[in-house]
Scaffold this motif. Structure first.
Motif, PDB file in Angstrom:
ATOM      1  N   ASN A   1      -7.312 -74.906  81.219  1.00 20.67           N
ATOM      2  CA  ASN A   1      -6.846 -76.039  80.425  1.00 20.67           C
ATOM      3  C   ASN A   1      -6.622 -77.331  81.205  1.00 20.67           C
ATOM      4  N   VAL A   2      -6.717 -77.267  82.515  1.00 19.95           N
ATOM      5  CA  VAL A   2      -6.425 -78.446  83.335  1.00 19.95           C
ATOM      6  C   VAL A   2      -7.616 -79.415  83.308  1.00 19.95           C
TER       7      VAL A   2
ATOM      8  N   ARG B   1      -4.919 -69.347  82.669  1.00 19.98           N
ATOM      9  CA  ARG B   1      -4.696 -70.279  81.549  1.00 19.98           C
ATOM     10  C   ARG B   1      -4.612 -71.717  82.039  1.00 19.98           C
ATOM     11  N   LEU B   2      -3.921 -71.906  83.156  1.00 19.49           N
ATOM     12  CA  LEU B   2      -3.813 -73.251  83.724  1.00 19.49           C
ATOM     13  C   LEU B   2      -5.192 -73.779  84.107  1.00 19.49           C
TER      14      LEU B   2
ATOM     15  N   VAL C   1      -1.205 -66.559  84.057  1.00 15.54           N
ATOM     16  CA  VAL C   1      -0.759 -67.954  83.946  1.00 15.54           C
ATOM     17  C   VAL C   1      -1.729 -68.871  84.681  1.00 15.54           C
ATOM     18  N   LEU C   2      -2.164 -68.469  85.866  1.00 17.98           N
ATOM     19  CA  LEU C   2      -3.103 -69.295  86.627  1.00 17.98           C
ATOM     20  C   LEU C   2      -4.432 -69.435  85.889  1.00 17.98           C
TER      21      LEU C   2
END
Length: 84
Positions: free
Chosen positions: A30-31, A26-27, A23-24
């Motif tokens: 995309n951030v 992916r974050l 999850v991190l």
């Protein structure tokens, strides 16, 4: 350019690969990096540390204590028994 907001992420597990690592990643990928700067704290080198770095996150290695709570029925009764 506006000031970046620094986001601190503390992951107490450096040896395990888990869902929170995915999850991190992916974050981070995309951030909006012009608005957010990430600092990831790990207790040691992780399989994901280089991936975090490649996504412009700062990785800090430092000791982290894991706080565990006893969730036995006796603990729960003692804990909630104090609330009346």
């Amino acid at each position: 350019m506006t000031d970046q907001l620094t986001v601190l992420v503390a992951n107490p597990f450096a040896h395990d690969v888990s869902g929170n690592d995915e999850v991190l990643v992916r974050l981070l990928s995309n951030v909006d990096k012009t608005r957010f700067k990430f600092v990831v704290v790990l207790p040691g080198e992780s399989p994901y540390a280089d991936t975090y770095r490649s996504q412009s996150a700062t990785v800090e290695i430092m000791p982290i204590s894991i706080i565990k709570r006893d969730l036995s029925p006796a603990f729960i009764l003692r804990y909630f028994g104090g609330f009346r």
